[in-house]
Design an enzyme around this catalytic site. Structure first.
Site, PDB file in Angstrom:
ATOM      1  N   GLY A  45       0.768  -1.244   0.000  1.00 35.91           N
ATOM      2  CA  GLY A  45       0.000   0.000   0.000  1.00 35.91           C
ATOM      3  C   GLY A  45       0.795   1.289   0.000  1.00 35.91           C
ATOM      4  O   GLY A  45       0.368   2.299  -0.548  1.00 35.91           O
ATOM      5  N   GLU A 100       4.004   4.228   5.973  1.00 29.72           N
ATOM      6  CA  GLU A 100       2.806   3.427   5.715  1.00 29.72           C
ATOM      7  C   GLU A 100       1.726   4.284   5.058  1.00 29.72           C
ATOM      8  O   GLU A 100       1.643   5.481   5.308  1.00 29.72           O
ATOM      9  CB  GLU A 100       2.244   2.891   7.044  1.00 29.72           C
ATOM     10  CG  GLU A 100       2.771   1.533   7.442  1.00 29.72           C
ATOM     11  CD  GLU A 100       2.087   0.384   6.689  1.00 29.72           C
ATOM     12  OE1 GLU A 100       1.656   0.578   5.540  1.00 29.72           O
ATOM     13  OE2 GLU A 100       2.003  -0.705   7.274  1.00 29.72           O
ATOM     14  N   ASP A 104      -4.451   1.633  11.184  1.00 28.68           N
ATOM     15  CA  ASP A 104      -5.821   1.293  11.557  1.00 28.68           C
ATOM     16  C   ASP A 104      -5.773   0.815  13.014  1.00 28.68           C
ATOM     17  O   ASP A 104      -5.757   1.622  13.945  1.00 28.68           O
ATOM     18  CB  ASP A 104      -6.259   0.207  10.552  1.00 28.68           C
ATOM     19  CG  ASP A 104      -7.707  -0.186  10.634  1.00 28.68           C
ATOM     20  OD1 ASP A 104      -8.328   0.034  11.676  1.00 28.68           O
ATOM     21  OD2 ASP A 104      -8.240  -0.744   9.664  1.00 28.68           O
ATOM     22  N   VAL A 154     -11.601   3.067   2.745  1.00 30.21           N
ATOM     23  CA  VAL A 154     -10.921   3.951   1.798  1.00 30.21           C
ATOM     24  C   VAL A 154     -10.147   3.154   0.753  1.00 30.21           C
ATOM     25  O   VAL A 154      -9.669   2.053   1.016  1.00 30.21           O
ATOM     26  CB  VAL A 154      -9.965   4.945   2.505  1.00 30.21           C
ATOM     27  CG1 VAL A 154     -10.742   5.983   3.280  1.00 30.21           C
ATOM     28  CG2 VAL A 154      -8.970   4.234   3.402  1.00 30.21           C
ATOM     29  N   ASP A 160      -5.892  -0.560  -1.692  1.00 31.59           N
ATOM     30  CA  ASP A 160      -6.686  -1.402  -2.595  1.00 31.59           C
ATOM     31  C   ASP A 160      -8.014  -1.854  -2.013  1.00 31.59           C
ATOM     32  O   ASP A 160      -8.257  -1.777  -0.807  1.00 31.59           O
ATOM     33  CB  ASP A 160      -5.882  -2.658  -2.950  1.00 31.59           C
ATOM     34  CG  ASP A 160      -5.856  -3.652  -1.780  1.00 31.59           C
ATOM     35  OD1 ASP A 160      -5.463  -3.243  -0.671  1.00 31.59           O
ATOM     36  OD2 ASP A 160      -6.246  -4.811  -1.977  1.00 31.59           O
ATOM     37  N   ARG A 166      -5.609   0.794  -6.553  1.00 29.00           N
ATOM     38  CA  ARG A 166      -4.401   1.400  -5.981  1.00 29.00           C
ATOM     39  C   ARG A 166      -3.934   2.593  -6.804  1.00 29.00           C
ATOM     40  O   ARG A 166      -3.262   3.485  -6.308  1.00 29.00           O
ATOM     41  CB  ARG A 166      -3.254   0.375  -5.917  1.00 29.00           C
ATOM     42  CG  ARG A 166      -3.488  -0.780  -4.948  1.00 29.00           C
ATOM     43  CD  ARG A 166      -2.193  -1.562  -4.756  1.00 29.00           C
ATOM     44  NE  ARG A 166      -2.392  -2.878  -4.174  1.00 29.00           N
ATOM     45  CZ  ARG A 166      -2.428  -3.139  -2.876  1.00 29.00           C
ATOM     46  NH1 ARG A 166      -2.287  -2.164  -2.001  1.00 29.00           N
ATOM     47  NH2 ARG A 166      -2.600  -4.364  -2.430  1.00 29.00           N
TER      48      ARG A 166
HETATM   49  C1  PRP Z   1      -2.756  -2.014   5.394  1.00 27.58           C
HETATM   50  C2  PRP Z   1      -1.721  -0.912   5.618  1.00 27.58           C
HETATM   51  C3  PRP Z   1      -1.011  -1.368   6.849  1.00 27.58           C
HETATM   52  C4  PRP Z   1      -2.086  -2.109   7.627  1.00 27.58           C
HETATM   53  C5  PRP Z   1      -2.611  -1.202   8.690  1.00 27.58           C
HETATM   54  O1  PRP Z   1      -2.134  -3.038   4.691  1.00 27.58           O
HETATM   55  O2  PRP Z   1      -0.848  -0.762   4.534  1.00 27.58           O
HETATM   56  O3  PRP Z   1       0.071  -2.224   6.541  1.00 27.58           O
HETATM   57  O4  PRP Z   1      -3.130  -2.438   6.713  1.00 27.58           O
HETATM   58  O5  PRP Z   1      -3.549  -1.874   9.485  1.00 27.58           O
HETATM   59  P1  PRP Z   1      -3.355  -2.068  11.061  1.00 27.58           P
HETATM   60  O6  PRP Z   1      -2.990  -0.739  11.663  1.00 27.58           O
HETATM   61  O7  PRP Z   1      -4.733  -2.529  11.491  1.00 27.58           O
HETATM   62  O8  PRP Z   1      -2.325  -3.112  11.295  1.00 27.58           O
HETATM   63  P2  PRP Z   1      -2.930  -4.223   3.957  1.00 27.58           P
HETATM   64  O9  PRP Z   1      -3.079  -5.372   4.919  1.00 27.58           O
HETATM   65  O10 PRP Z   1      -4.190  -3.669   3.379  1.00 27.58           O
HETATM   66  O11 PRP Z   1      -1.920  -4.691   2.827  1.00 27.58           O
HETATM   67  P3  PRP Z   1      -1.352  -3.906   1.527  1.00 27.58           P
HETATM   68  O12 PRP Z   1      -0.563  -2.723   2.040  1.00 27.58           O
HETATM   69  O13 PRP Z   1      -0.479  -4.897   0.853  1.00 27.58           O
HETATM   70  O14 PRP Z   1      -2.527  -3.470   0.695  1.00 27.58           O
END
Ligand code: PRP
Length: 176
Positions: A45, A100, A104, A154, A160, A166
């Site tokens: 991401g 990042e 979340d 979002v 994504d 993306r």
């Molecule tokens: C998203 C983002 C962080 C994580 C945050 O990644 O890029 O790595 O979630 O969430 P958290 O604070 O609850 O741990 P995702 O799992 O969507 O993977 P990606 O970046 O490969 O799309």
């Protein structure tokens, strides 16, 4: 593939993002002036945010990437993250800025910080474009935050939905 296109509303426009990323770049450049800096982007991401942010930083830096993935739905609560790609860079004694797209629950960044701390860097800070602060499950405050956003689904600017969207130049939300 075969999925209906989502109806997307713009939450944060490309212009608003560009302005804020410019401010963050300036702040980071000031904070690390004269220091060594390694930007650690978290795939997938963060790749868009990393690419724009580093072009707004005016001091020398290196960029490397890590890729992580949750072990499954339960990970979002367990905080166990699988390391899919590690850094190629040795980070002992260096200043790390983990970048990042979104924080979340905070579990991913907290895990990554622990992993990298064990390698004895000089410092670790974190930068996120988006902060869904009301979703936090553990106490974690990024050092640099682009935008604090409500708990909405979002997409875009690297983020994504089933690996799509993306490439959108803005952050969008899907109407509920
Ligand atoms: C998203 C983002 C962080 C994580 C945050 O990644 O890029 O790595 O979630 O969430 P958290 O604070 O609850 O741990 P995702 O799992 O969507 O993977 P990606 O970046 O490969 O799309």
């Amino acid at each position: 593939m075969g999925e209906t296109n989502l109806q997307i509303q713009v939450l944060i426009s490309a212009e608003e993002i560009a302005t804020r990323v410019g401010q963050l770049g300036k702040e980071i450049s000031g904070d690390y002036a004269g220091d060594d800096l390694v930007v650690v982007g978290i795939l997938r991401g963060a790749f868009v945010f990393v690419s724009e942010l580093i072009r707004q930083i005016t001091i020398p830096l290196e960029v490397d990437f890590m890729a992580v993935s949750s072990y499954g739905p339960s990970t979002k609560t367990s905080g166990v993250v699988r390391l899919l790609k590690d850094l190629d860079t040795a980070v002992e004694g260096r200043n790390l800025l983990i970048v990042e797209d979104i924080i979340d629950t905070g579990l991913t960044l907290s895990y990554l910080q622990q992993v990298l701390l064990s390698r004895n860097p000089a410092s670790i800070k974190t930068a996120v474009l988006l902060d869904k602060v009301e979703r936090r499950q553990i106490d974690f405050s990024p050092d640099y935050i682009g935008f604090t956003i409500p708990d909405r689904f979002v997409i875009g600017y690297g983020i994504d939905h089933n690996q799509r969207y993306r490439e959108l130049p803005y952050v969008g939300v899907v109407p509920e």
